[in-house]
Design a protein around this motif. Structure first.
Motif, PDB file in Angstrom:
ATOM      1  N   GLU A  52      70.885  95.568 148.485  1.00 26.84           N
ATOM      2  CA  GLU A  52      71.487  94.667 149.460  1.00 26.84           C
ATOM      3  C   GLU A  52      71.944  93.401 148.741  1.00 26.84           C
ATOM      4  O   GLU A  52      71.335  92.969 147.766  1.00 26.84           O
ATOM      5  N   ILE A  53      73.021  92.815 149.226  1.00 27.87           N
ATOM      6  CA  ILE A  53      73.608  91.643 148.591  1.00 27.87           C
ATOM      7  C   ILE A  53      73.249  90.400 149.393  1.00 27.87           C
ATOM      8  O   ILE A  53      73.526  90.317 150.596  1.00 27.87           O
ATOM      9  N   GLN A  54      72.596  89.456 148.719  1.00 25.48           N
ATOM     10  CA  GLN A  54      72.197  88.202 149.339  1.00 25.48           C
ATOM     11  C   GLN A  54      73.019  87.066 148.752  1.00 25.48           C
ATOM     12  O   GLN A  54      73.344  87.068 147.562  1.00 25.48           O
ATOM     13  N   TRP A  55      73.359  86.110 149.582  1.00 31.33           N
ATOM     14  CA  TRP A  55      74.123  84.946 149.132  1.00 31.33           C
ATOM     15  C   TRP A  55      73.183  83.778 148.924  1.00 31.33           C
ATOM     16  O   TRP A  55      72.383  83.439 149.796  1.00 31.33           O
ATOM     17  N   PHE A  56      73.244  83.172 147.749  1.00 23.84           N
ATOM     18  CA  PHE A  56      72.342  82.069 147.396  1.00 23.84           C
ATOM     19  C   PHE A  56      73.170  80.864 146.978  1.00 23.84           C
ATOM     20  O   PHE A  56      74.089  80.981 146.180  1.00 23.84           O
ATOM     21  N   LYS A  57      72.817  79.697 147.526  1.00 24.55           N
ATOM     22  CA  LYS A  57      73.540  78.476 147.156  1.00 24.55           C
ATOM     23  C   LYS A  57      72.624  77.272 147.327  1.00 24.55           C
ATOM     24  O   LYS A  57      72.043  77.073 148.387  1.00 24.55           O
ATOM     25  N   GLN A  58      72.492  76.485 146.268  1.00 23.62           N
ATOM     26  CA  GLN A  58      71.768  75.232 146.318  1.00 23.62           C
ATOM     27  C   GLN A  58      72.718  74.135 146.789  1.00 23.62           C
ATOM     28  O   GLN A  58      73.945  74.258 146.661  1.00 23.62           O
ATOM     29  N   PRO A  59      72.188  73.012 147.330  1.00 21.77           N
ATOM     30  CA  PRO A  59      73.059  71.929 147.803  1.00 21.77           C
ATOM     31  C   PRO A  59      74.010  71.405 146.722  1.00 21.77           C
ATOM     32  O   PRO A  59      75.154  71.078 146.993  1.00 21.77           O
ATOM     33  N   TYR A  60      73.506  71.330 145.475  1.00 19.83           N
ATOM     34  CA  TYR A  60      74.344  70.848 144.379  1.00 19.83           C
ATOM     35  C   TYR A  60      74.268  71.848 143.233  1.00 19.83           C
ATOM     36  O   TYR A  60      73.182  72.207 142.785  1.00 19.83           O
ATOM     37  N   GLY A  61      75.404  72.287 142.757  1.00 19.72           N
ATOM     38  CA  GLY A  61      75.396  73.237 141.652  1.00 19.72           C
ATOM     39  C   GLY A  61      76.804  73.678 141.286  1.00 19.72           C
ATOM     40  O   GLY A  61      77.696  73.725 142.135  1.00 19.72           O
ATOM     41  N   SER A  62      77.008  73.976 140.013  1.00 13.83           N
ATOM     42  CA  SER A  62      78.292  74.466 139.523  1.00 13.83           C
ATOM     43  C   SER A  62      78.032  75.527 138.466  1.00 13.83           C
ATOM     44  O   SER A  62      76.905  75.682 137.980  1.00 13.83           O
ATOM     45  N   TRP A  63      79.085  76.256 138.113  1.00 12.36           N
ATOM     46  CA  TRP A  63      78.987  77.265 137.062  1.00 12.36           C
ATOM     47  C   TRP A  63      79.871  76.855 135.882  1.00 12.36           C
ATOM     48  O   TRP A  63      81.017  76.432 136.061  1.00 12.36           O
ATOM     49  N   PHE A  64      79.298  76.974 134.676  1.00 13.68           N
ATOM     50  CA  PHE A  64      80.055  76.748 133.455  1.00 13.68           C
ATOM     51  C   PHE A  64      80.472  78.112 132.902  1.00 13.68           C
ATOM     52  O   PHE A  64      79.621  78.893 132.456  1.00 13.68           O
ATOM     53  N   LEU A  65      81.769  78.405 132.964  1.00 13.98           N
ATOM     54  CA  LEU A  65      82.302  79.681 132.505  1.00 13.98           C
ATOM     55  C   LEU A  65      83.234  79.422 131.326  1.00 13.98           C
ATOM     56  O   LEU A  65      84.427  79.196 131.484  1.00 13.98           O
ATOM     57  N   GLY A  66      82.653  79.418 130.120  1.00 11.99           N
ATOM     58  CA  GLY A  66      83.431  79.075 128.941  1.00 11.99           C
ATOM     59  C   GLY A  66      83.850  77.619 129.004  1.00 11.99           C
ATOM     60  O   GLY A  66      83.011  76.722 129.146  1.00 11.99           O
ATOM     61  N   ASP A  67      85.156  77.357 128.957  1.00 12.72           N
ATOM     62  CA  ASP A  67      85.672  75.988 129.069  1.00 12.72           C
ATOM     63  C   ASP A  67      85.997  75.622 130.509  1.00 12.72           C
ATOM     64  O   ASP A  67      86.532  74.537 130.776  1.00 12.72           O
ATOM     65  N   TYR A  68      85.677  76.518 131.427  1.00 13.50           N
ATOM     66  CA  TYR A  68      86.033  76.317 132.826  1.00 13.50           C
ATOM     67  C   TYR A  68      84.784  75.994 133.647  1.00 13.50           C
ATOM     68  O   TYR A  68      83.715  76.575 133.437  1.00 13.50           O
TER      69      TYR A  68
END
Length: 278
Positions: A52-68
């Motif tokens: 099953e697929i669950q959606w998770f999100k903290q109030p503050y957060g970002s993803w670093f994807l290489g230089d993006y």
């Protein structure tokens, strides 16, 4: 755990897949009926394991994807779910019970033919492996027929609840501070997220000797919830302060049992990835 990135147009959807599923074959996203709400819900089927697929999100957060840097720090987590829960409603419907009649035996390909949800056919081999534990079976030549059995399913379900009751205190220290009966109720509540209230959840409460609590009605009394002691402490201290103002005497704050401050209920951290019913 291994991380897989799914691409949808120009957007990047991050899916974290739980380890232990084995194999390296790409998974398939299946839309199946949720066993409780009957809404179309997205599941990941990978290497013979349904997740099953669950959606998770903290109030503050970002993803670093290489230089993006992706401003959206949300994450989709795929974790194994027991397929018996997911297949229960269609096996229940397939036996076509009338009154006290136990219903009909059906072949798996017939049972898994669900109008509007053709992707159940992907679960044919999985159903063959897992559903016999909760079904009566009959073989006629090379053909095998299945019929859901209430007593077998209830025994299986009770075992699930007992195992979860034993595990909860290990996952959350706040559960260890409450009595065993309340932990059992909480375990039933978690399992109940995959069961229709009538008849399965009511039968489970009755089988375990518990008073039935309608999950659709919000409880006004949260005294026994894992985080309730923290609320009680604040309320008690507030009353004490008011009393001190009236008498003009300083007083000590009421002592309460130590709880894990800032902790969250595990279930509150996730939400399911759902689609609208077809």
């Amino acid at each position: 755990m291994s991380c897989t990135v799914w691409w949808e147009g120009a957007e990047k959807t991050r899916v974290l897949i739980a380890s232990g599923c084995g194999g390296n074959k790409p998974g398939e996203l299946l839309t199946l009926r949720h066993p409780k709400s009957e809404n179309g819900t997205c599941y990941l089927f990978s290497n013979g394991v349904l997740q099953e697929i669950q959606w998770f999100k903290q109030p503050y957060g970002s993803w670093f994807l290489g230089d993006y840097i992706s401003q959206d720090g949300s994450l989709y987590m795929a974790t194994p779910v027991d397929p018996v829960f997911i297949l229960l409603p269609i096996f229940d419907e397939a036996r076509m019970m009338k009154g006290e009649d136990a219903g009909k035996f059906r072949q798996l390909d017939e049972i898994l033919f669900v109008e509007g949800y053709p992707e159940y056919q992907h679960l044919l081999l999985l159903a063959e492996k897992c559903m016999e534990i909760v079904c009566q079976t009959q073989e006629v030549g090379s053909m095998k027929f299945y019929r859901l059995d209430n007593s077998k399913f209830l025994a299986w379900l009770t075992c699930k609840v007992r195992c979860l009751k034993k595990t909860l205190p290990e996952l959350d220290k706040n559960y260890a501070a409450q009595d065993e009966k309340q932990t059992l109720v909480d375990a039933v509540s978690i399992v109940g997220e995959y069961l229709k209230t009538d008849p399965w959840l009511k039968l489970l409460y009755d089988h375990l000797g518990l008073e039935f609590v309608d999950p659709t009605v919000k409880e006004t009394n949260t005294e026994n919830s894992p985080n309730a002691n923290e609320n009680k402490m604040e309320y008690s201290n507030s009353l004490q302060e008011k009393e001190n103002k009236k008498t003009g005497k300083p007083g000590k704050q009421t002592k309460q049992a130590k709880v894990e401050t800032g902790s969250k209920n595990i279930r509150d951290m996730f939400s399911r990835a759902c689609k609208k019913k077809r």
